[in-house]
Design a protein around this motif. Structure first.
Motif, PDB file in Angstrom:
ATOM      1  N   GLY A  17      88.114  50.621  60.902  1.00 38.91           N
ATOM      2  CA  GLY A  17      88.184  51.590  61.981  1.00 38.91           C
ATOM      3  C   GLY A  17      86.911  51.614  62.815  1.00 38.91           C
ATOM      4  O   GLY A  17      85.934  50.923  62.529  1.00 38.91           O
ATOM      5  N   ALA A  18      86.938  52.430  63.844  1.00 46.12           N
ATOM      6  CA  ALA A  18      85.820  52.461  64.792  1.00 46.12           C
ATOM      7  C   ALA A  18      84.505  52.839  64.120  1.00 46.12           C
ATOM      8  O   ALA A  18      83.437  52.317  64.467  1.00 46.12           O
ATOM      9  CB  ALA A  18      86.133  53.441  65.919  1.00 46.12           C
ATOM     10  N   LYS A  19      84.544  53.740  63.133  1.00 44.51           N
ATOM     11  CA  LYS A  19      83.310  54.169  62.464  1.00 44.51           C
ATOM     12  C   LYS A  19      82.680  53.049  61.644  1.00 44.51           C
ATOM     13  O   LYS A  19      81.490  53.100  61.335  1.00 44.51           O
ATOM     14  CB  LYS A  19      83.589  55.364  61.553  1.00 44.51           C
ATOM     15  N   GLY A  20      83.461  52.062  61.298  1.00 44.06           N
ATOM     16  CA  GLY A  20      82.964  50.996  60.445  1.00 44.06           C
ATOM     17  C   GLY A  20      82.551  49.739  61.184  1.00 44.06           C
ATOM     18  O   GLY A  20      82.205  48.740  60.557  1.00 44.06           O
ATOM     19  N   VAL A  21      82.580  49.777  62.505  1.00 41.13           N
ATOM     20  CA  VAL A  21      82.211  48.610  63.307  1.00 41.13           C
ATOM     21  C   VAL A  21      80.847  48.858  63.952  1.00 41.13           C
ATOM     22  O   VAL A  21      80.643  49.872  64.611  1.00 41.13           O
ATOM     23  CB  VAL A  21      83.260  48.324  64.401  1.00 41.13           C
ATOM     24  N   VAL A  22      79.927  47.925  63.740  1.00 40.85           N
ATOM     25  CA  VAL A  22      78.603  48.007  64.347  1.00 40.85           C
ATOM     26  C   VAL A  22      78.558  46.974  65.467  1.00 40.85           C
ATOM     27  O   VAL A  22      78.728  45.770  65.211  1.00 40.85           O
ATOM     28  CB  VAL A  22      77.487  47.732  63.325  1.00 40.85           C
ATOM     29  N   ALA A  23      78.318  47.416  66.672  1.00 42.06           N
ATOM     30  CA  ALA A  23      78.445  46.508  67.818  1.00 42.06           C
ATOM     31  C   ALA A  23      77.175  46.443  68.651  1.00 42.06           C
ATOM     32  O   ALA A  23      76.310  47.320  68.599  1.00 42.06           O
ATOM     33  CB  ALA A  23      79.613  46.960  68.696  1.00 42.06           C
TER      34      ALA A  23
END
Length: 471
Positions: A17-23
């Motif tokens: 999910g979005a919280k788990g993606v570092v961009a």
């Protein structure tokens, strides 16, 4: 390995999910080793929040042949947690997996997620009146999973052992995504192979540790700490044996500090000062602990120092008379690595030799590096009680840092040759990672290398777990 397709990366991102993606720029800290020896690139940096998410990601990786680099607190010093420069790997940071799962005070066990920091594990044990004895300078940021994957050592090995000796059970996600639940808090379990030992110290190349059952101990009720000046390393080793004998095995830490290291600390750390009035070539930090509040450890430590003075092993010493003074002594030791950066380039050696050969090793290695590089400043310190010395080299005063660091391999070769000749290890507690991988063939017997490769092939047949590290 092939770079994962956008579809593969998208599937993995959907798992966390979005919280788990570092961009974008936020990913930079995950791609660089703390000493800046290695800077990598990644197809994605993901932070799963559970074992189930790690399992789902590895199932996709196994299916697609995507390389995975597990990462804890990114405090490792051999590059094992950093992806290569190709950008083909996915970094899996366990930072969000930070639950204290259970504490069983009667069984003296603590079950944690792999992303729990060492300091948090220590605090949980302390709240229950217990001790988790693993202690490292980076304990505020390093994580239990990384500690176990690298078999971390630290300052209390003399009394309690390395990280692998502080674990009763593990939870591990295998290369194909299967989960091995070995979270058993048993001290006796003689049912075949001890699988957890395979993963401890494997640096994420055989499976990803997602949980652990840790051993707890009675919380010490008495402490005694002293800072003592000694004439040489041989005297320090003899004093260790005096301390062992007089205390009956209550020595928790016995740390070697060189004069040059003390000079660095007092020059760069605000409030740090020399504990003794006269300079000495070497010092030892001695700490004893006992489970009883009635134990008179100060008297025991005073007896050790008195015997040391009598045998001319000690020239001067001071006992900590308060917790603040004890903390001051430990700060002198624990900031040694940090302050070397402020003196320019530093070439590191994390090695071990039999304690009986410690003095000879430091003397021979010092002579070798000084002959090869006039003006180099040797800063040899560490856990003399367990034979682990951090034989570090600071650049000559006024030297070019880049030119100095470029000789890292040359200096390693000189020092490690002496280590091997003395039956020692080129990695005492930091692991192999990328930095020392190519030296393994000269360090291990062919049968050992073959056995390690066989394990890798059996548990990670497609080679997706931290490829290019260890073996």
């Amino acid at each position: 390995m092939p770079k994962p397709t956008p579809e593969t990366v998208a599937r993995m991102k959907a798992v966390v999910g979005a919280k788990g993606v570092v961009a974008n720029d936020d990913a930079a800290p995950y791609l660089e080793e703390r000493r800046a020896l290695y800077r990598g690139r990644a197809a994605a940096v993901l932070r799963p929040a559970s074992t189930e998410e790690v399992s789902a990601i590895l199932k996709i990786a196994h299916e697609t042949g995507t390389a995975i680099v597990p990462q804890g607190g990114n405090t490792g010093l051999v590059g094992g947690q950093i992806p290569f420069e190709s950008g083909e790997e996915v970094v899996l940071s366990l930072t969000r997996m930070n639950r204290i799962r259970a504490l069983d005070a009667e069984n003296n066990t603590l079950a944690v997620d792999a992303g729990v920091t060492l300091a948090a594990a220590q605090a949980a044990a302390e709240e229950a009146g217990r001790l988790f004895p693993l202690s490292l300078a980076s304990e505020g940021s390093c994580q239990i999973g990384g500690n176990l994957a690298t078999n971390a050592g630290g300052t209390a090995v003399l009394r309690y052992g390395n990280a692998r000796e502080l674990v009763l059970g593990l939870e591990v996600v295998m290369a194909n995504g299967d989960v091995w639940d070995g979270m058993r808090g048993l001290r006796k379990d003689n049912t075949g192979y001890d699988l957890k030992q395979i993963f401890l110290g494997s640096e994420g190349t055989l499976g990803i540790i997602t949980g652990a059952v840790l051993k707890l101990f009675p919380r010490p009720q008495s402490l005694a700490t002293a800072f003592a000046a000694v004439p040489d390393v041989a005297a320090a080793v003899k004093l260790l044996r005096v301390a062992d004998s007089v205390s009956g095995g209550m020595v928790t830490a016995f740390e070697l500090v060189p004069r040059i290291g003390l000079d660095f600390v007092t020059a760069h750390v605000e409030g740090a000062h020399d504990p003794l009035p006269d300079a000495a070539p070497w010092y030892v930090l001695i700490e004893m602990s006992a489970g009883s509040a009635t134990a008179d450890l100060d008297a025991t430590l005073e007896a050790v120092l008195a015997e040391g003075l009598e045998q001319k092993l000690v020239s001067d010493a001071v006992l900590a008379r308060s917790e603040a003074q004890r903390a001051d002594f430990w700060r002198l030791r624990e900031t040694l690595s940090e302050v070397q950066r402020l003196e320019g380039g530093s070439i590191k050696h994390d090695v071990s030799v039999p304690v009986s050969r410690m003095a000879a090793f430091i003397a021979q290695a010092t002579q070798a590096v000084e002959a090869a590089m006039p003006g180099v400043r040797v800063v040899a310190f560490g856990h003399i009680g367990d034979g682990n010395v951090h034989f570090n080299l600071s650049q000559p005063v006024g030297a070019d840092k880049a030119a100095f660091v470029a000789r890292w391999g040359e200096m390693n070769a000189l020092v490690h040759a002496i280590v091997r000749a003395m039956g020692g290890s080129i990695s005492a507690e930091h692991g192999i990672g990328r930095l020392k991988r190519d030296e393994m063939a000269a360090t291990k017997a062919p049968v050992e290398i073959a056995a390690m490769r066989a394990l890798k092939q059996a548990l990670d047949p497609t080679g997706i777990l931290n490829p290019g590290k260890v073996v």
